[in-house]
Design an enzyme around this catalytic site. Structure first.
Site, short mmCIF file in Angstrom:
data_model
loop_
_atom_site.label_atom_id
_atom_site.label_comp_id
_atom_site.label_asym_id
_atom_site.label_seq_id
_atom_site.Cartn_x
_atom_site.Cartn_y
_atom_site.Cartn_z
N GLU A 157 20.59 -38.09 -26.05
CA GLU A 157 19.47 -37.62 -25.23
C GLU A 157 19.13 -38.54 -24.05
O GLU A 157 17.97 -38.87 -23.81
CB GLU A 157 18.23 -37.41 -26.11
CG GLU A 157 18.45 -36.35 -27.18
CD GLU A 157 17.31 -36.27 -28.21
OE1 GLU A 157 16.23 -36.81 -27.95
OE2 GLU A 157 17.54 -35.67 -29.27
N ASN A 207 25.72 -37.01 -27.07
CA ASN A 207 25.00 -35.93 -27.77
C ASN A 207 23.68 -35.64 -27.05
O ASN A 207 22.98 -36.56 -26.63
CB ASN A 207 24.69 -36.43 -29.19
CG ASN A 207 24.20 -35.34 -30.12
OD1 ASN A 207 24.85 -34.31 -30.28
ND2 ASN A 207 23.06 -35.57 -30.76
N HIS A 243 19.21 -26.86 -31.53
CA HIS A 243 17.95 -26.53 -32.21
C HIS A 243 17.41 -25.27 -31.54
O HIS A 243 17.02 -25.31 -30.37
CB HIS A 243 16.94 -27.67 -32.08
CG HIS A 243 17.38 -28.92 -32.77
ND1 HIS A 243 17.39 -29.04 -34.14
CD2 HIS A 243 17.82 -30.11 -32.29
CE1 HIS A 243 17.83 -30.25 -34.47
NE2 HIS A 243 18.09 -30.91 -33.36
N GLU A 272 23.49 -30.27 -34.50
CA GLU A 272 22.19 -30.30 -35.21
C GLU A 272 21.60 -28.90 -35.32
O GLU A 272 20.38 -28.71 -35.17
CB GLU A 272 21.20 -31.21 -34.46
CG GLU A 272 21.71 -32.61 -34.20
CD GLU A 272 20.70 -33.52 -33.54
OE1 GLU A 272 19.50 -33.16 -33.46
OE2 GLU A 272 21.11 -34.61 -33.10
N ASP A 274 19.80 -25.61 -36.09
CA ASP A 274 18.83 -24.94 -36.96
C ASP A 274 18.17 -23.84 -36.14
O ASP A 274 18.22 -23.85 -34.91
CB ASP A 274 17.80 -25.88 -37.62
CG ASP A 274 17.18 -26.90 -36.69
OD1 ASP A 274 17.07 -26.61 -35.48
OD2 ASP A 274 16.77 -27.98 -37.15
O1 G3I Z 1 9.94 -43.86 -42.05
C1 G3I Z 1 8.63 -43.29 -42.15
C2 G3I Z 1 8.09 -43.49 -43.52
O2 G3I Z 1 7.91 -44.87 -43.74
C3 G3I Z 1 6.77 -42.73 -43.64
O3 G3I Z 1 6.32 -42.81 -44.95
C4 G3I Z 1 6.93 -41.25 -43.26
C5 G3I Z 1 5.62 -40.49 -43.27
O4 G3I Z 1 5.69 -39.34 -42.45
O5 G3I Z 1 7.46 -41.19 -41.98
C6 G3I Z 1 8.73 -41.83 -41.88
O6 G3I Z 1 9.20 -41.68 -40.60
C7 G3I Z 1 9.71 -40.42 -40.27
C8 G3I Z 1 11.16 -40.58 -39.83
O7 G3I Z 1 11.67 -39.33 -39.38
C9 G3I Z 1 12.05 -41.08 -40.96
O8 G3I Z 1 12.10 -40.16 -41.99
C10 G3I Z 1 8.89 -39.83 -39.13
O9 G3I Z 1 7.56 -39.56 -39.58
C11 G3I Z 1 9.51 -38.57 -38.62
O10 G3I Z 1 8.81 -38.14 -37.47
C12 G3I Z 1 10.96 -38.83 -38.27
O11 G3I Z 1 11.48 -37.61 -37.82
C13 G3I Z 1 12.83 -37.58 -37.43
C14 G3I Z 1 12.92 -37.29 -35.94
O12 G3I Z 1 14.27 -37.15 -35.57
C15 G3I Z 1 12.28 -38.36 -35.10
O13 G3I Z 1 12.42 -38.06 -33.76
C16 G3I Z 1 13.51 -36.47 -38.23
O14 G3I Z 1 13.59 -36.87 -39.61
C17 G3I Z 1 14.91 -36.22 -37.69
O15 G3I Z 1 15.39 -35.03 -38.24
C18 G3I Z 1 14.87 -36.06 -36.18
O16 G3I Z 1 16.19 -35.89 -35.75
C19 G3I Z 1 16.37 -35.71 -34.34
C20 G3I Z 1 17.75 -36.26 -34.02
O17 G3I Z 1 17.87 -37.58 -34.44
C21 G3I Z 1 18.04 -36.14 -32.52
N1 G3I Z 1 17.85 -34.79 -32.06
C22 G3I Z 1 16.57 -34.16 -32.39
C23 G3I Z 1 16.34 -34.23 -33.89
C24 G3I Z 1 15.08 -33.48 -34.29
O18 G3I Z 1 13.95 -34.07 -33.74
#
Ligand code: G3I
Length: 361
Positions: A157, A207, A243, A272, A274
């Site tokens: 990105e 990507n 997405h 990715e 969905d």
């Molecule tokens: O690590 C913390 C944890 O300590 C805490 O307890 C928990 C409570 O909500 O949050 C955890 O962090 C989360 C993190 O993922 C790890 O699981 C964040 O809240 C959450 O916002 C974060 O979201 C990720 C997101 O990227 C962040 O931008 C999603 O899982 C993940 O699917 C998403 O993936 C991205 C790709 O990498 C790039 N393309 C877009 C895609 C979707 O946004």
């Protein structure tokens, strides 16, 4: 479309109607990875290591997919949360699972503007220091998985949504950047060269999101990839995230985009995918939306198999039980993946399976 392609598409549509494949009726016991065997297409999914101990999660994953990708486990905040050390424990679980199930692993991601560690974003480093930090990160992470991760999203990105065609302003590009601010995508080139040196066999991908169709962002990425190919910068592929929101996909434009990128002799991976649906407070989607969703999965998969250079279809998770969509939409959207919260195949699974089983068009 040539006549043969049209004919095969027609047969597929008829088979779908006659066998009820679009209604989730199933096609016997064939899994997605079995269906993909004939074409050699990679069928993958993002994985959360914490869920691997859940029997239904692990068995569905092993049965259905031949490629896995850590959803968050290789991002800086996990793997490099302390400046002086690396923690590979989460991603190693996924790599171990993959090796036990004869499954490939894609790596995501080495350079991004999100999910970076606090020490990095708050450290007020100079460009020289950042260049050193980033080079060490790429060499260490790629080196750790040398021979185990077959393809990397090296940079994720890097192009801007708000200013189409321009580079995004990030810690790596110009805030303050790694010393190449104002030089367009030169900083991306540097990252690809470091990654290639760390594992010359790994396939290296750029990507991005919202670049699936022909638009100003994908035009800019296309110009970069063409330049890299002409100058021998080690890039092997482009990842289109896919997405899909609002139940809308411009399949003709997606297909044209895949065509022009693969004509540059790079692979395209759908990385990715969905298809988010509106859901009620219990997380349930409407039956007609599930059918429309199945059709979108079918059309996108068909666009991929129609181009020999499109070599992977990957979804961003596989069960509606675990998906980023719910928490990022206040639970108004969801049901975006191939299996429901009880790991039952959805109409989308059957649609995808039928395309994979039909093989390359
Ligand atoms: O690590 C913390 C944890 O300590 C805490 O307890 C928990 C409570 O909500 O949050 C955890 O962090 C989360 C993190 O993922 C790890 O699981 C964040 O809240 C959450 O916002 C974060 O979201 C990720 C997101 O990227 C962040 O931008 C999603 O899982 C993940 O699917 C998403 O993936 C991205 C790709 O990498 C790039 N393309 C877009 C895609 C979707 O946004």
């Amino acid at each position: 479309m040539c006549d043969l392609v049209k004919w095969r598409a027609l047969v597929l549509v008829l088979a779908t109607a006659v066998l009820g494949l679009g209604s989730g009726a199933g096609v016997g016991e064939q899994s997605l990875r079995e269906a993909a065997r004939g074409s050699g297409l990679l069928i993958g999914t993002a994985v959360r290591p914490a869920q691997l101990s859940e029997a239904a999660y692990a068995s569905t994953l092993a049965r259905e997919f031949n490629t896995l990708e850590p959803e968050d486990a290789l991002k800086w905040e996990v793997v490099h949360s302390e400046r002086q050390s690396f923690d590979f424990s989460q991603a190693d679980q996924i790599v171990d699972f993959a090796s036990r199930h004869d499954t490939k692993v894609r790596g995501h991601t080495l350079v991004w503007h999100r999910q970076n560690s606090k020490w990095l974003t708050e450290g007020k480093y100079t460009s020289g220091e950042l260049a050193e930090i980033l080079e060490k990160h790429i060499r260490t992470v790629v080196g750790h998985y040398r021979g185990k991760i077959f393809a990397w999203d090296v940079v994720n990105e890097a192009f801007d949504e708000l200013h189409p065609g321009q580079m995004r302003s990030t810690i790596w590009s110009d805030q303050p950047g790694i010393g190449l601010a104002g030089n367009g995508f030169t900083y991306i080139e540097r990252c690809f060269r470091w990654a290639h040196e760390a594992d010359p066999q790994a396939l290296l991908f750029y990507n991005d999101a919202e670049a699936e169709v022909v638009n100003p962002k994908s035009d800019a990425i296309y110009a970069m990839v063409r330049d890299f190919r002409q100058r021998g910068v080690p890039i092997d592929g482009v990842g289109f995230q896919m997405h899909i929101a609002n139940l809308h996909a411009d399949v003709a434009s997606i297909s044209a985009n895949i065509k022009r990128f693969t004509a540059l002799a790079v692979q395209v991976h759908i990385t990715e995918m969905d298809v988010a649906l509106p859901v009620d407070s219990d997380g349930n989607a409407r039956a007609e939306d599930l059918q429309t969703q199945a059709n979108i999965y079918r059309q996108i998969a068909t666009a991929c198999v129609s181009h020999p250079g499109c070599t992977a279809i990957q979804t961003w998770g596989f069960t509606d039980k675990y998906s980023w969509i719910g928490s990022h939409s206040k639970k108004t959207q969801g049901a975006a993946l191939l299996f429901d919260r009880n790991y039952r195949a959805k109409p989308a699974t059957e649609a995808l399976r039928s395309v994979l089983a039909a093989g390359r068009l």
